[in-house]
Design an enzyme around this catalytic site. Structure first.
Site, PDB file in Angstrom:
ATOM      1  CG  HIS A 124       7.820   5.624  -2.778  1.00  0.00           C
ATOM      2  ND1 HIS A 124       7.389   4.863  -2.859  1.00  0.00           N
ATOM      3  CD2 HIS A 124       6.740   6.425  -1.831  1.00  0.00           C
ATOM      4  CE1 HIS A 124       6.047   4.793  -2.241  1.00  0.00           C
ATOM      5  NE2 HIS A 124       5.679   5.754  -1.043  1.00  0.00           N
ATOM      6  CD  GLU A 126       2.547  10.801   0.603  1.00  0.00           C
ATOM      7  OE1 GLU A 126       1.697  12.146   1.539  1.00  0.00           O
ATOM      8  OE2 GLU A 126       1.990   9.785   0.293  1.00  0.00           O
TER       9      GLU A 126
END
Length: 200
Positions: free
Chosen positions: A8, A81
């Site tokens: 990202h 994550e």
């Protein structure tokens, strides 16, 4: 088979120097631009689908990378994550000040030391990301994975047949892509996979 990997773009958490694994913080203006840059770099690359973490910084990146493309984007919860437990969303200086000994130990062996009340990397993040990758490789279709540095550096070790501890040797830059090619007919490579592009 080719698996493209994109981390990202810059998030609010990056700017504030936070540990924020499961905390859902958005992209910054720079992060959106980095995502567009990754999309431009991948413009000529063909793949069947994009698989993304559900967190907004990854989903937002995936949307910008896939802008103008027709391939589907699939949200995969197991690509999220690592949950950093009581450490998030604290700043790195704050964590260092509160418990310098633990912070030093964690930084020295984050693969095996779990954040307090968080998710272990070796027995938590690693097996769930491995399940995703094994499912994708079983399908055998070229694809894009958009996620976070933790899952993606594990992806590199898993796909390349390296020990999990090698994850610390990799770092995925924002605005770039990496690619692992799996070719089981090339017997010269015992892992049946090659790192063709890294942080391009």
């Amino acid at each position: 088979m080719k698996i493209y990997l994109v981390r990202h773009g810059q998030s609010v958490g990056n700017v504030k120097n936070l540990w924020y694994g499961s905390t859902d913080l958005p992209l910054t203006d720079l992060g959106r631009e980095q995502a567009r840059q990754a999309g431009e770099k991948l413009r000529g690359m063909a793949f069947s689908a994009c698989y993304t973490s559900p967190l907004s910084r990854a989903r937002g990146t995936a949307a910008l990378v896939m802008a103008g493309r027709q391939e589907p984007t699939v949200i995969v919860p197991d690509l999220r994550e690592q949950h950093m437990g009581l450490l998030e969303p604290k700043s790195v200086p704050q964590i260092q000040t509160e418990d310098p000994d633990f912070f030093s130990a964690l930084m020295a062996d984050w693969i095996h030391i779990c954040p307090p009340e968080g998710e272990p990397y070796d027995t938590g993040l690693a097996p769930r990301v491995a399940r995703v990758l094994d499912g994708l490789t079983a399908k055998g279709e070229d694809c894009l994975v958009v996620a976070h540095n933790g899952p993606l550096v594990f992806a590199l070790t898993h796909l390349l047949g390296l020990p999990m501890e090698a994850a610390g040797r990799f770092y995925l830059k924002q605005g770039c892509f990496s690619m692992v090619e799996i070719d089981r007919e090339h017997i010269y490579n015992p892992a049946h996979a090659l790192l063709r592009y890294y942080n391009v």
